[in-house]
Design a protein around this motif. Structure first.
Motif, PDB file in Angstrom:
ATOM      1  N   ARG A  88      -3.228  -3.074   5.392  1.00 56.12           N
ATOM      2  CA  ARG A  88      -2.618  -2.031   4.500  1.00 56.12           C
ATOM      3  C   ARG A  88      -1.274  -2.622   3.613  1.00 56.12           C
ATOM      4  NH1 ARG A  88      -2.926   2.963   3.045  1.00 56.12           N
ATOM      5  NH2 ARG A  88      -1.205   4.263   2.730  1.00 56.12           N
TER       6      ARG A  88
ATOM      7  N   LEU B  91      -1.975  -4.614   1.100  1.00 55.97           N
ATOM      8  CA  LEU B  91      -2.382  -3.680  -0.145  1.00 55.97           C
ATOM      9  C   LEU B  91      -1.114  -3.330  -0.841  1.00 55.97           C
ATOM     10  CD1 LEU B  91      -4.855  -2.431  -1.801  1.00 55.97           C
ATOM     11  CD2 LEU B  91      -4.986  -0.678   0.171  1.00 55.97           C
ATOM     12  N   ILE B  92      -0.395  -2.840  -0.042  1.00 55.11           N
ATOM     13  CA  ILE B  92       0.825  -2.250  -0.504  1.00 55.11           C
ATOM     14  C   ILE B  92       1.818  -3.214  -1.658  1.00 55.11           C
ATOM     15  CG2 ILE B  92       3.113  -1.094  -0.121  1.00 55.11           C
ATOM     16  CD1 ILE B  92       1.665   0.296   2.347  1.00 55.11           C
TER      17      ILE B  92
ATOM     18  N   ARG C 166       0.391  -5.977  -2.940  1.00 58.38           N
ATOM     19  CA  ARG C 166       0.061  -5.992  -4.158  1.00 58.38           C
ATOM     20  C   ARG C 166       0.143  -4.989  -5.083  1.00 58.38           C
ATOM     21  NH1 ARG C 166      -6.002  -6.865  -3.220  1.00 58.38           N
ATOM     22  NH2 ARG C 166      -5.833  -5.889  -1.225  1.00 58.38           N
ATOM     23  N   ALA C 167       0.010  -3.732  -4.504  1.00 56.94           N
ATOM     24  CA  ALA C 167       0.071  -2.686  -5.354  1.00 56.94           C
ATOM     25  C   ALA C 167       1.412  -2.533  -6.275  1.00 56.94           C
ATOM     26  CB  ALA C 167      -0.295  -1.319  -4.475  1.00 56.94           C
TER      27      ALA C 167
ATOM     28  N   GLU D  27       1.676  -5.075  -8.923  1.00 55.85           N
ATOM     29  CA  GLU D  27       0.490  -4.654  -9.958  1.00 55.85           C
ATOM     30  C   GLU D  27       1.113  -3.623 -10.828  1.00 55.85           C
ATOM     31  OE1 GLU D  27      -2.256  -6.023 -11.895  1.00 55.85           O
ATOM     32  OE2 GLU D  27      -1.966  -6.779 -10.056  1.00 55.85           O
ATOM     33  N   SER D  28       1.760  -2.495 -10.194  1.00 55.50           N
ATOM     34  CA  SER D  28       2.249  -1.598 -11.152  1.00 55.50           C
ATOM     35  C   SER D  28       3.347  -0.802 -10.438  1.00 55.50           C
ATOM     36  CB  SER D  28       1.188  -0.639 -11.598  1.00 55.50           C
ATOM     37  OG  SER D  28       1.837   0.629 -12.194  1.00 55.50           O
TER      38      SER D  28
ATOM     39  N   ALA E 229       3.384   3.006 -10.745  1.00 57.05           N
ATOM     40  CA  ALA E 229       2.221   3.755 -10.130  1.00 57.05           C
ATOM     41  C   ALA E 229       2.645   3.763  -8.459  1.00 57.05           C
ATOM     42  CB  ALA E 229       0.780   3.022 -10.263  1.00 57.05           C
ATOM     43  N   ALA E 230       3.161   2.679  -8.066  1.00 62.21           N
ATOM     44  CA  ALA E 230       3.127   2.613  -6.701  1.00 62.21           C
ATOM     45  C   ALA E 230       4.518   3.592  -6.328  1.00 62.21           C
ATOM     46  CB  ALA E 230       3.789   1.255  -6.209  1.00 62.21           C
TER      47      ALA E 230
ATOM     48  N   PHE F 174       0.214   6.479 -14.997  1.00 59.92           N
ATOM     49  CA  PHE F 174       1.003   5.388 -13.841  1.00 59.92           C
ATOM     50  C   PHE F 174       0.833   5.506 -12.530  1.00 59.92           C
ATOM     51  CE2 PHE F 174       4.179   6.829 -17.087  1.00 59.92           C
ATOM     52  CZ  PHE F 174       4.018   5.903 -18.084  1.00 59.92           C
ATOM     53  N   SER F 175      -0.599   5.985 -12.158  1.00 62.62           N
ATOM     54  CA  SER F 175      -0.851   6.028 -10.630  1.00 62.62           C
ATOM     55  C   SER F 175      -2.094   5.155 -10.327  1.00 62.62           C
ATOM     56  CB  SER F 175      -0.653   7.471 -10.304  1.00 62.62           C
ATOM     57  OG  SER F 175      -1.832   7.954 -10.041  1.00 62.62           O
ATOM     58  N   LEU F 176      -2.609   4.467 -11.171  1.00 60.03           N
ATOM     59  CA  LEU F 176      -3.760   3.633 -10.677  1.00 60.03           C
ATOM     60  C   LEU F 176      -3.363   2.096 -11.040  1.00 60.03           C
ATOM     61  CD1 LEU F 176      -6.892   5.406 -12.060  1.00 60.03           C
ATOM     62  CD2 LEU F 176      -6.059   5.332  -9.782  1.00 60.03           C
ATOM     63  N   PHE F 177      -3.950   1.023 -10.194  1.00 59.83           N
ATOM     64  CA  PHE F 177      -3.607  -0.069 -10.124  1.00 59.83           C
ATOM     65  C   PHE F 177      -4.854  -0.981 -10.735  1.00 59.83           C
ATOM     66  CE2 PHE F 177      -1.283   1.911  -6.977  1.00 59.83           C
ATOM     67  CZ  PHE F 177      -0.322   1.499  -6.890  1.00 59.83           C
TER      68      PHE F 177
ATOM     69  N   ALA G 143      -5.857  -3.900 -11.261  1.00 65.52           N
ATOM     70  CA  ALA G 143      -6.190  -5.107 -10.577  1.00 65.52           C
ATOM     71  C   ALA G 143      -6.925  -4.774  -9.210  1.00 65.52           C
ATOM     72  CB  ALA G 143      -5.264  -6.184 -10.663  1.00 65.52           C
ATOM     73  N   LEU G 144      -6.929  -3.573  -8.696  1.00 63.19           N
ATOM     74  CA  LEU G 144      -7.583  -3.282  -7.483  1.00 63.19           C
ATOM     75  C   LEU G 144      -8.642  -2.707  -7.743  1.00 63.19           C
ATOM     76  CD1 LEU G 144      -4.202  -2.201  -5.534  1.00 63.19           C
ATOM     77  CD2 LEU G 144      -5.035  -4.549  -5.882  1.00 63.19           C
TER      78      LEU G 144
ATOM     79  N   LEU H  94      -4.493   3.638  -1.243  1.00 68.34           N
ATOM     80  CA  LEU H  94      -3.082   3.419  -1.371  1.00 68.34           C
ATOM     81  C   LEU H  94      -2.509   4.870  -1.663  1.00 68.34           C
ATOM     82  CD1 LEU H  94      -2.625   0.688  -3.732  1.00 68.34           C
ATOM     83  CD2 LEU H  94      -1.420   0.961  -1.612  1.00 68.34           C
TER      84      LEU H  94
END
Lengths: 310, 506
Positions: free
Chosen positions: A165, A168-169, A171-172, A175-176, A179-180, B88-91, B93-94, B102
């Motif tokens: 996890r 994953l965080i 990378r998240a 990535e954006s 969004a995170a 803005f809440s999806l990634f 590349a995942l 997440l």
């Protein structure tokens, strides 16, 4: 085994040692970039780690504490970068370049009076009879603990990024960050921790140069290794095992060209010394352009600062 | 029904603007509650406070009888509040499962999670493959990811921020069915939208916000859309006037244009053909990510193609760059206002020069004629009612709607012969949107050929003469808007190519 006057088992064994500084620094930078931060100050963090580790090792006469010191010094100077880019939202490229300049200067200052001193030796891990296996024993079981640790770190980073996890965080966030943030992750805090991790591994890589590779202190001892580490991360498409390949390739050619020089080949020395840089980059460029998708694997938020405006 | 959430006198101020002022409303279990308002009315701030992203300055909230003041989204999620975001809440590349994980507090191991995603997605009629990359999904599928992420946490209150803005009519139907099923199971839904017909079809109660204050509450079924719109805007609305005019000769023609997308996860255009005559408005619909951005790039000249694939007034223009196309009479307004259509940190005067320099002759002997440029910017500001302290303000400082009015005005006032606009009123409030549509219609009446790319079907039906749909990079054959039914449009959007299928199904 001898090929063209070069002993292959010693070549492989020494390329593993030669690659360690770049491998450590590149692995740290990989995590930093995966979290969306471009820290161009790897060279500065490495050389700070090199002198920090050297001073601690000389003062305490303990190589292990020396490596810890190197990691701490690297993390400390990366904290400057983290503060500027994550808290004050300074431009990452400019700050990273400044960090390199700063690291080179600080290390030179701190290193006054440490020229010509020998650090305590870092011994090989005693594998007993295993080290006596012909060929493989020399390659696999004759190294110091940092060599094994660097390979273990490659595996660990691969595993953490892919399966946990935490990974994953990270990378998240890379990535954006929008969004995170919307999902409630503390973007800047996560990035800050990644930067410190990257600083620590770069510092350890630097300490390996001054404590094992050379081993003594001279100004500018890392001689561009940090820049190669940066390039390796990009051309390895941000994947840990490819970073290992890239680092070993660079280390291998560095050792090979030294051997060729010693063996008195007809190629001018200048060409041989530039070869590791050139060949590593060329090979990695070819690797990463293979499927034409390398640019897609870049973290989408790489190099962008995040400010929670809403 | 028992009360689930009560919001009492909540106030939130940002520097220079009060986003919410003394807002109160309540939702019961199983209720579908609409939050209505124009852009900047404070809807988003309000739901962000409920979701724990923003803290109120004063006021209180009660959730299931307990005082409720979440410090962060994780806490809100733990108590049973889930939110589906507009952007803005999806990634990308995942993959789907990672994206879902997440958004969860303590996700199960990946393999188990994938199984649960499959189970829940089938239960609610939203099929989804957990191993696919989100970057490869359509907008509707992406929204499913968000909804399923919420459903897996068994929410008591589901907040949906403009969920239908990117969906086809059929996808909207599926979504509504899911929402009704959820509401029947006792989940309350807080639904934000400015699509009034949808709210009338779905919602039990509505709270209407204007400038951060609650101005009215109503039962949407008992009101007409027009009444609600006027409550939102606080003024009477006039629909755009059309001046039916004669169609002239063809001003812009595309023939069999295929081009690879320069955008990661983009859609390449495949065999796109159409013509637009002088005085005609061609509306191009389609769900986002089906090639709209690429089509705009190809039309504006940022993406060059073979010369004879694109003709402006019958002259080959495919290999011309943006400036040369402007010279030939084609102006383009891209969707992304902060960064593509405008340089956000430059002033309005500078931005005015950037595209109008060529056609308005703002360059004299290689130097910029600042006086003329400023006059042009002021002309646009006055004519299009752009609310700004002055022309020297940075573009970034304007609200989305105001900046859009300025940018559209900048293009329209260059006396172009061909106009290409992507998403003319995206994120723009009702009054400004009406003004922009009117301006487009006026230009068409004046003899310009117009291509409007939009995801807002109502808008397209309002302004266009002919209608086509972009679907996975392919364009359907343009059809006259007159006599086109919603069902036919839905089929055109859903992947059916050509008219035969539409007729067959209709």
């Amino acid at each position: 085994m001898l090929i063209g006057g070069i002993n292959v088992e010693i070549l492989i064994a020494s390329l593993m040692v030669a690659s360690v500084p770049i491998l450590l620094a590149a692995l740290g930078e990989l995590v930093v970039e995966r979290s969306g931060v471009l820290n161009l100050g790897v060279e500065g963090m490495m050389i700070t780690g090199a002198i920090g580790g050297f001073i601690i090792a000389v003062q305490t006469q303990s190589p292990v504490l020396g490596f810890v010191g190197g990691a701490v010094s690297g993390a400390a100077i990366s904290a400057v970068f983290a503060l500027l880019t994550q808290v004050f939202l300074a431009n990452q490229v400019a700050t990273g370049l400044a960090l390199t300049m700063f690291g080179l200067g600080v290390s030179s200052l701190a290193g006054q009076g440490y020229n010509g001193i020998k650090p305590p030796a870092t011994g090989s891990v005693p594998f007993g009879p295993l080290a006596d296996i012909p060929f493989l024993g020399r390659i696999l079981f004759s190294h110091d603990w940092i060599v094994y640790a660097s390979i273990a770190l490659t595996a660990a980073i691969w595993w953490v990024l892919k399966y946990t996890r935490t990974g994953l965080i990270i990378r998240a966030v890379g990535e954006s960050h929008e969004a995170a943030h919307a999902l409630g992750y503390k973007v800047n805090r996560i990035r800050l921790l990644c930067i410190l991790f990257g600083g620590a591994t770069a510092g350890m890589g630097g300490a390996y140069v001054s404590l094992v590779r050379v081993p003594q202190w001279v100004d500018g001892i890392t001689s561009g290794a940090g820049w190669i580490a940066l390039a390796i991360v990009v051309f390895a498409s941000w994947r840990p095992w490819r970073v290992l390949i890239g680092a070993y390739l660079f280390g291998g050619i560095s050792v090979l060209q030294l051997n060729l020089q010693a063996a008195g080949s007809g190629i001018p020395v200048e060409y041989l010394s530039m070869a590791p840089y050139l060949i590593t980059i060329i090979v990695l460029v070819i690797l990463s352009s293979g499927r034409g998708k390398a640019s897609m694997s870049a973290p989408a938020a790489l190099g962008q600062n995040f400010h929670a405006s809403r | 029904m028992t009360e689930l959430l009560r919001v009492d006198g909540v106030t939130k101020a940002y520097p220079g603007v009060v986003a919410n002022s003394d807002v109160s409303f309540s939702i019961s279990e199983g209720e579908v509650h609409a939050l209505l308002g124009e852009n900047g009315a404070g809807k988003s701030t309000l739901v962000k406070m409920i979701y724990g992203l923003v803290r109120p300055d004063s006021g209180s909230m009660t959730f299931r009888g307990q005082p409720y003041h979440p410090a962060k989204p994780a806490e809100a999620r733990r108590l049973g509040v889930a939110m589906v975001f507009q952007h803005f809440s999806l990634f990308e590349a995942l993959d789907v499962a990672e994206n879902v994980a997440l958004g969860m507090e303590s996700p199960p191991p990946m393999r188990e999670l994938a199984g649960r995603i499959r189970a829940v997605s089938e239960e609610y009629g939203l099929p989804l493959d957990p191993t696919r990359m989100v970057g490869d999904l359509s907008a509707g599928e992406r929204q499913r990811v968000e909804i399923i992420r919420c459903l897996l946490q068994d929410p008591k209150l589901l907040i949906m921020d403009e969920p239908t803005s990117v969906l086809t009519p059929q996808e909207v139907e599926i979504l509504f069915r899911t929402l009704r099923q959820l509401s029947a199971e006792g989940t309350a839904i807080l639904y934000i939208s400015h699509k009034l017909e949808e709210i009338r079809a779905l919602c039990d109660e509505a709270t209407i916000l204007r400038r951060g204050k609650v101005v009215a509450t109503c039962t949407p079924r008992d009101r007409t859309a027009r009444e609600m719109a006027e409550l939102m805007v606080g003024a009477a609305l006039t629909p755009p006037q059309r001046h039916p005019g004669e169609k002239g000769e063809v001003a812009l023609g595309l023939s069999d244009l295929s081009v690879d997308s320069p955008i990661p996860f983009g859609t390449s255009l495949k065999g796109v053909s159409f013509t637009v005559a002088k005085g005609e408005v061609l509306g191009i619909a389609g769900v986002a990510g089906n090639g709209q951005d690429e089509l705009l790039l190809a039309l504006s000249g940022e993406l060059r193609v073979a010369p004879d694939k694109l003709r402006i007034a019958s002259a080959p223009a495919g290999d011309l760059g943006p400036a040369e196309r402007r010279k030939a009479g084609l102006v383009a307004a891209p969707e992304d206002r902060y960064g593509h259509a405008a340089a956000p940190d430059m002033s309005l005067v500078e931005n005015a020069f950037l595209t109008a320099g060529v056609r308005r002759g703002l360059v004299k002997r290689g130097f910029i004629d600042w006086a003329a440029t400023r006059a042009f910017a002021e002309e646009v500001i006055a004519e299009y009612d752009v609310r700004t302290p002055g022309p020297d303000v940075a573009a970034r400082a304007l609200s989305g709607g105001n900046l859009q009015k300025f940018l559209i005005g900048r293009e329209l006032n260059q006396s172009p012969s061909v106009i290409v606009i992507n998403q003319p009123t995206w994120g723009v409030d009702a009054a400004a949107a009406a003004a922009i549509r009117q301006a487009i219609l006026d230009r068409a009446a004046g003899g310009a050929a117009v291509v409007v790319i939009s995801q807002d079907l109502d808008e397209l039906l309002e302004v266009s003469d002919s209608f086509a749909v972009l679907n996975e990079g392919r364009l359907t054959k343009p059809r006259p808007v007159l006599g086109l039914t919603m069902d036919e449009i839905g089929l055109m959007m859903g992947g059916a190519h050509g008219m035969e299928v539409a007729h067959h199904a209709g």
